[in-house]
Design a protein around this motif. Structure first.
Motif, PDB file in Angstrom:
ATOM      1  N   ASP A  78     -46.234 -75.907   4.043  1.00 60.49           N
ATOM      2  CA  ASP A  78     -47.161 -77.217   3.452  1.00 60.49           C
ATOM      3  C   ASP A  78     -48.231 -76.670   2.704  1.00 60.49           C
ATOM      4  O   ASP A  78     -49.001 -75.797   2.961  1.00 60.49           O
ATOM      5  CB  ASP A  78     -47.408 -77.788   4.707  1.00 60.49           C
ATOM      6  CG  ASP A  78     -46.377 -78.630   5.531  1.00 60.49           C
ATOM      7  OD1 ASP A  78     -45.551 -78.839   5.178  1.00 60.49           O
ATOM      8  OD2 ASP A  78     -46.510 -78.659   6.809  1.00 60.49           O
ATOM      9  N   GLY A  79     -48.204 -77.290   1.479  1.00 58.88           N
ATOM     10  CA  GLY A  79     -49.401 -76.778   0.489  1.00 58.88           C
ATOM     11  C   GLY A  79     -49.384 -77.671  -0.698  1.00 58.88           C
ATOM     12  O   GLY A  79     -48.937 -78.790  -0.845  1.00 58.88           O
ATOM     13  N   PHE A  80     -49.282 -76.780  -1.777  1.00 65.83           N
ATOM     14  CA  PHE A  80     -49.476 -77.598  -3.053  1.00 65.83           C
ATOM     15  C   PHE A  80     -48.729 -76.332  -4.078  1.00 65.83           C
ATOM     16  O   PHE A  80     -48.940 -75.320  -3.975  1.00 65.83           O
ATOM     17  CB  PHE A  80     -50.952 -77.639  -3.650  1.00 65.83           C
ATOM     18  CG  PHE A  80     -51.768 -78.566  -2.737  1.00 65.83           C
ATOM     19  CD1 PHE A  80     -51.908 -79.868  -3.151  1.00 65.83           C
ATOM     20  CD2 PHE A  80     -52.397 -77.996  -1.700  1.00 65.83           C
ATOM     21  CE1 PHE A  80     -52.672 -80.663  -2.417  1.00 65.83           C
ATOM     22  CE2 PHE A  80     -53.276 -78.614  -0.885  1.00 65.83           C
ATOM     23  CZ  PHE A  80     -53.308 -80.155  -1.277  1.00 65.83           C
ATOM     24  N   ALA A  81     -47.780 -77.290  -4.900  1.00 64.76           N
ATOM     25  CA  ALA A  81     -46.891 -76.461  -5.927  1.00 64.76           C
ATOM     26  C   ALA A  81     -47.803 -76.536  -7.056  1.00 64.76           C
ATOM     27  O   ALA A  81     -48.468 -77.577  -7.675  1.00 64.76           O
ATOM     28  CB  ALA A  81     -45.536 -77.426  -6.275  1.00 64.76           C
ATOM     29  N   LEU A  82     -47.793 -75.433  -7.602  1.00 64.88           N
ATOM     30  CA  LEU A  82     -48.665 -74.950  -8.823  1.00 64.88           C
ATOM     31  C   LEU A  82     -48.241 -74.086  -9.898  1.00 64.88           C
ATOM     32  O   LEU A  82     -47.244 -73.331  -9.476  1.00 64.88           O
ATOM     33  CB  LEU A  82     -50.170 -74.611  -8.400  1.00 64.88           C
ATOM     34  CG  LEU A  82     -50.300 -73.895  -7.070  1.00 64.88           C
ATOM     35  CD1 LEU A  82     -49.961 -72.432  -7.350  1.00 64.88           C
ATOM     36  CD2 LEU A  82     -51.868 -73.952  -6.740  1.00 64.88           C
ATOM     37  N   ARG A  83     -49.121 -73.785 -10.881  1.00 61.60           N
ATOM     38  CA  ARG A  83     -48.753 -72.237 -11.574  1.00 61.60           C
ATOM     39  C   ARG A  83     -49.736 -71.217 -11.127  1.00 61.60           C
ATOM     40  O   ARG A  83     -50.783 -71.471 -11.015  1.00 61.60           O
ATOM     41  CB  ARG A  83     -49.197 -72.607 -13.102  1.00 61.60           C
ATOM     42  CG  ARG A  83     -48.202 -73.668 -13.689  1.00 61.60           C
ATOM     43  CD  ARG A  83     -48.540 -74.190 -15.028  1.00 61.60           C
ATOM     44  NE  ARG A  83     -47.827 -75.117 -15.681  1.00 61.60           N
ATOM     45  CZ  ARG A  83     -46.901 -74.853 -16.599  1.00 61.60           C
ATOM     46  NH1 ARG A  83     -46.740 -73.738 -17.037  1.00 61.60           N
ATOM     47  NH2 ARG A  83     -46.082 -75.959 -17.183  1.00 61.60           N
ATOM     48  N   ALA A  84     -48.977 -70.083 -10.806  1.00 55.71           N
ATOM     49  CA  ALA A  84     -49.791 -68.977 -10.069  1.00 55.71           C
ATOM     50  C   ALA A  84     -51.011 -68.409 -11.271  1.00 55.71           C
ATOM     51  O   ALA A  84     -51.950 -68.227 -10.672  1.00 55.71           O
ATOM     52  CB  ALA A  84     -48.817 -67.777 -10.067  1.00 55.71           C
ATOM     53  N   THR A  85     -50.479 -68.650 -12.396  1.00 58.01           N
ATOM     54  CA  THR A  85     -51.655 -68.275 -13.309  1.00 58.01           C
ATOM     55  C   THR A  85     -53.119 -69.146 -13.337  1.00 58.01           C
ATOM     56  O   THR A  85     -53.989 -68.846 -13.672  1.00 58.01           O
ATOM     57  CB  THR A  85     -51.192 -68.462 -14.847  1.00 58.01           C
ATOM     58  OG1 THR A  85     -50.850 -69.840 -15.269  1.00 58.01           O
ATOM     59  CG2 THR A  85     -50.154 -67.278 -15.010  1.00 58.01           C
ATOM     60  N   ASP A  86     -52.924 -70.263 -12.923  1.00 58.98           N
ATOM     61  CA  ASP A  86     -54.113 -71.176 -12.322  1.00 58.98           C
ATOM     62  C   ASP A  86     -54.978 -70.792 -11.314  1.00 58.98           C
ATOM     63  O   ASP A  86     -55.975 -71.311 -11.157  1.00 58.98           O
ATOM     64  CB  ASP A  86     -53.531 -72.564 -12.409  1.00 58.98           C
ATOM     65  CG  ASP A  86     -53.281 -73.206 -13.762  1.00 58.98           C
ATOM     66  OD1 ASP A  86     -53.508 -72.742 -14.825  1.00 58.98           O
ATOM     67  OD2 ASP A  86     -52.342 -74.207 -13.448  1.00 58.98           O
ATOM     68  N   THR A  87     -54.402 -69.959 -10.604  1.00 62.51           N
ATOM     69  CA  THR A  87     -55.123 -69.328  -9.330  1.00 62.51           C
ATOM     70  C   THR A  87     -55.833 -68.031  -9.570  1.00 62.51           C
ATOM     71  O   THR A  87     -56.477 -67.542  -8.780  1.00 62.51           O
ATOM     72  CB  THR A  87     -54.205 -69.334  -7.958  1.00 62.51           C
ATOM     73  OG1 THR A  87     -53.307 -68.396  -8.226  1.00 62.51           O
ATOM     74  CG2 THR A  87     -53.562 -70.786  -7.888  1.00 62.51           C
ATOM     75  N   GLU A  88     -55.641 -67.336 -10.912  1.00 64.48           N
ATOM     76  CA  GLU A  88     -56.083 -65.914 -11.076  1.00 64.48           C
ATOM     77  C   GLU A  88     -57.649 -65.970 -10.582  1.00 64.48           C
ATOM     78  O   GLU A  88     -58.532 -66.721 -11.200  1.00 64.48           O
ATOM     79  CB  GLU A  88     -55.821 -65.494 -12.295  1.00 64.48           C
ATOM     80  CG  GLU A  88     -54.384 -65.275 -12.612  1.00 64.48           C
ATOM     81  CD  GLU A  88     -54.143 -64.778 -14.123  1.00 64.48           C
ATOM     82  OE1 GLU A  88     -55.091 -64.672 -14.784  1.00 64.48           O
ATOM     83  OE2 GLU A  88     -52.963 -64.405 -14.448  1.00 64.48           O
TER      84      GLU A  88
END
Length: 508
Positions: free
Chosen positions: A82-92
């Motif tokens: 359970d969580g949030f689908a996103l682009r990994a680069t946005d979390t760097e």
């Protein structure tokens, strides 16, 4: 009764005895290995043609051919948390002191919901475990690693994620075209689940051999019916039917057939029409009422393959082939019947059902006492296991081939080769396990039977202790205790006044 009637009755009795004594008991007693070889040469031990069954009917059946997945399983990329689908680069560079804020897309991807919004840079979509990964997203961040702001519809990501984190890709479990189950696999609940996950509602399985089962003998009565004097209940039919099912066959119970040649012949011809194999119990030994082997010779070529095998128990075994199908006549005594059934019939049934040969599990043990045996006959000795001073010991059971309880009370059996005149005390043997009995019991009790002791053993079982009871009489119990073969010797004491046993002695 008149003297003439007495003489007529005696003459009839003598005539029947003469007929019995002249009856050909065994065509030729042959070795076990020769008998097996002749049986295997006479009928093909090959699996039956396949048939298609639904998943509901597939449990316990054997796959007739390999199964390849017709689809990817799972059929789509999905979230593993359970969580949030996103682009990994946005979390760097994200961390508790330096969160990365993302705008939430206006859809929630629960299980079974198809995504409609593409995840753009700087955005995220709420997703449940098993939800479809939306386009644009390449990772999922756990809800525990975020802080959600309902007023601004944003989420702060408190830890960086890498591409593919918490994403289960399509086909990761089973890829389309991948062979997921092999021919010859026996279908259990696990295989049912795999087939269902592939979307398969039916599967091709090997045909289940139909085994016709008849019990012969004028003395037999079906369980549940009143028992006349001199009669016994038919236990062999039930035991054989259960063993057929255990080994992949379909038992066809045809009941009890009396010792009349015409009746038995009609029953056998009917059984041969509707089954792949016919098994009779009883009617193989020498006696006025035993007609099985005479009837077999009239059913068709090649007829009787052998009648008499150098086995103990099981010497009277008779095997014939008629209309291309085996007819196995087992000895009437339960232990003899089951040994010969497992030795000769089970491999054939398993081969027809597409199952591999049975794998017997063995345990090394030392024989507690000398076991004499007849030269020239392979002898199977039922045994119980116990903890001895120097390891596991095998206690030969005193019950003979006529015992119904021998199989249920034994932990296993060992073989005395035909070339041996017995096994010496202390000699090592390989005990073939029966059921779950390979482990020695926690407590071994040998001696005289007592109903009260039965209750104590039951109470021990309720507390998780496994006890083995072997009833051989008080003297036998004391002897076993002296040899270190048991933990407790059960004895009956005599009443000092009446000089009688305080309780009935054990049944021999």
């Amino acid at each position: 009764m008149s003297a003439d009637a007495d003489r007529d009755g005696a003459a009839d009795f003598v005539a029947r005895l003469a007929a019995a004594s002249s009856q050909e008991q065994f065509l030729r007693v042959m070795s076990r290995d020769d008998a097996l070889a002749r049986f295997w040469a006479a009928v093909p031990h090959a699996r039956l043609p396949s048939e298609t069954v639904s998943l509901d009917d597939a449990l316990g059946r054997v796959l007739a051919r390999d199964v390849a997945s017709p689809m990817d399983v799972p059929p789509f990329d999905r979230s593993l948390v359970d969580g949030f689908a996103l682009r990994a680069t946005d979390t760097e560079g994200a961390g508790p002191a330096s969160p990365r804020r993302l705008t939430l897309n206006r859809e929630i991807l629960a299980c079974g919901v198809a995504p409609t919004v593409v995840v753009q840079p700087g955005t995220a979509t709420p997703i449940a475990t098993g939800g479809v990964i939306p386009r644009g997203a390449d990772a999922v961040v756990m809800v525990e690693h975020t802080e959600f702001d309902a007023r601004s519809l944003t989420v702060d990501v408190l830890t960086a994620v890498r591409p593919a984190q918490f994403v289960g890709y399509a086909g990761a479990d089973m890829a389309r075209g991948e062979t997921v189950l092999r021919a010859g696999t026996r279908i259990t609940a696990r295989e049912i689940g795999m087939l269902a996950a592939c979307g398969l509602a039916a599967v091709d399985v090997t045909g289940r051999p139909r085994v016709a089962i008849l019990s012969t003998g004028d003395e037999l009565v079906a369980p549940g019916e009143p028992l006349p004097e001199g009669a016994i209940y038919d236990s062999n039919g039930a035991i054989i039917a259960a063993a057929v099912t255990e080994n992949g066959g379909e038992p066809v119970r045809l009941g009890i057939v009396r010792d009349e040649a015409s009746v038995l012949e009609a029953a056998l011809r009917s059984a041969l029409r509707d089954s792949d194999l016919v098994v009779l119990s009883g009617g193989t030994s020498k006696g006025a009422g035993d007609v099985s082997h005479r009837v077999l010779s009239r059913l068709g070529e090649p007829g009787i393959l052998f009648h008499g095998v150098a086995l103990k128990p099981g010497k009277p075994l008779c095997v014939a082939v008629a209309q291309g199908k085996p007819v196995i006549v087992l000895p009437g005594f339960p232990t003899s019947a089951m040994f010969t059934f497992h030795d000769f019939v089970v491999p054939y049934v398993r081969a027809l059902a597409g199952l591999p040969p049975r794998e017997d599990e063995t345990i090394a043990a030392q024989v507690s006492q000398r076991v004499p045996s007849e030269l020239g006959r392979t002898e199977f000795v039922m045994t119980s296991l116990a903890h001895g001073r120097e390891g596991t010991i095998a206690l030969p059971l005193p019950k003979g081939s006529g015992s119904v309880t021998a199989f249920s009370q034994a932990d296993g059996f060992f073989a005395v080769p035909a070339a041996r005149a017995g096994v010496e005390a202390g000699e090592g043997v390989a005990v073939v396990r029966l059921g779950a009995g390979v482990r020695a019991p926690d407590l071994t009790i040998v001696g005289s039977h007592c109903i009260g002791l039965d209750r104590v053993v039951g109470l021990l079982g309720e507390r998780g202790y496994r006890a083995r009871t072997i009833w051989v009489g008080s003297a036998g119990g004391l002897a076993a205790l002296r040899r270190g073969e048991c933990d407790v010797a059960a004895m009956h004491l005599f009443d000092p006044v009446t000089a009688l046993a305080a309780a009935p002695p054990p049944t021999p």
